[in-house]
Write an enzyme that holds these catalytic residues in place. Sequence first.
Site: not given
Length: 279
Positions: A24, A86, A188, A240-241, A245, A248-249
């Site tokens: 990443y 992975e 999601l 999320s960035f 949100r 929210e999550n």
Amino acid sequence: GSCLESVKIAIDTGYRHIDGAFVYYNEHEVGQAIREKIAEGRIKREDIFYCGKLWNTCHPPELVRPTLEKTLKILQLDYVDLYIIELPMAFKPGDAIYPKDENGKIIYHETDLCATWEAMEACKDAGLAKSIGVSNFNRRQLEMILNKPGLKYKPVSNQVECHPYFTQPKLLEFCRQHDIVIVGYSPLGTSRDETWVNVSSPPLLKDPVLNAIGKKYSKTAAQVALRFSIQRGVVVIPKSFNPQRIRENFQIFDFSLTEKEMKEIEALNKNVRYVELLM
Ligand code: A2P
């Protein structure tokens, strides 16, 4: 910098499980966020559960520990809480993350997953990883490890795509029987990025059933999707960035879905992956 900010907001919000990977390319930011929050006195290292991942080009057993050590150096942490393979396929070792031949085809590499696993066990014994697991393994691949002669540690978890449109009933049951936790990625329904997502499957969060159930509890479709997963024992790692949100999550512990609603959501399963991992 957005990853640094997001992880700090997430920790302030209450998140403790952080799912990362060398590929990443943001482990330096994740490590910095964790270290800053420890320095602030908001958390202790042992409050955080960091998961790192062994990439496909690093499967040969002699590469496993040096690869984890590289991740720890980037994170500037002494250990990861969980280290996972992975993907169950190996690529040619080297600097290229996606080694390709002159025709653009991935160059695979022959390794023995069981030998890779033994090197993972050694990382746990050395204290570099508190626990070890796998990702994107199917039942046969899990059985290879579970039936390995002289197995020292079972995989504690298997991280796979899992959400209302891809509920993984058979794998979930198999893992339950073997005490392997399913960690659901793309909980999601992931992003709509055509370069790696199968966008022919409709967007999960537009689903009428998820939205109707959400309305009843004054929750969003995203919160219902996450609640559904944790209620059936699947760990979720929403990405999320966006600060709003991210918060929210996390607001999913103040309501619960009825058995009937759980069944209704289970019935949405389309058995279609968003993340096809075509390589
Ligand atoms: P963003 O980063 O702008 O919030 P998944 O976790 O399944 O991989 O999904 C990640 C995608 O879903 C990202 O594109 C993310 O965008 C978006 N996302 C995250 N949380 C929510 C939410 N609560 N509502 C709608 N979209 C969300």
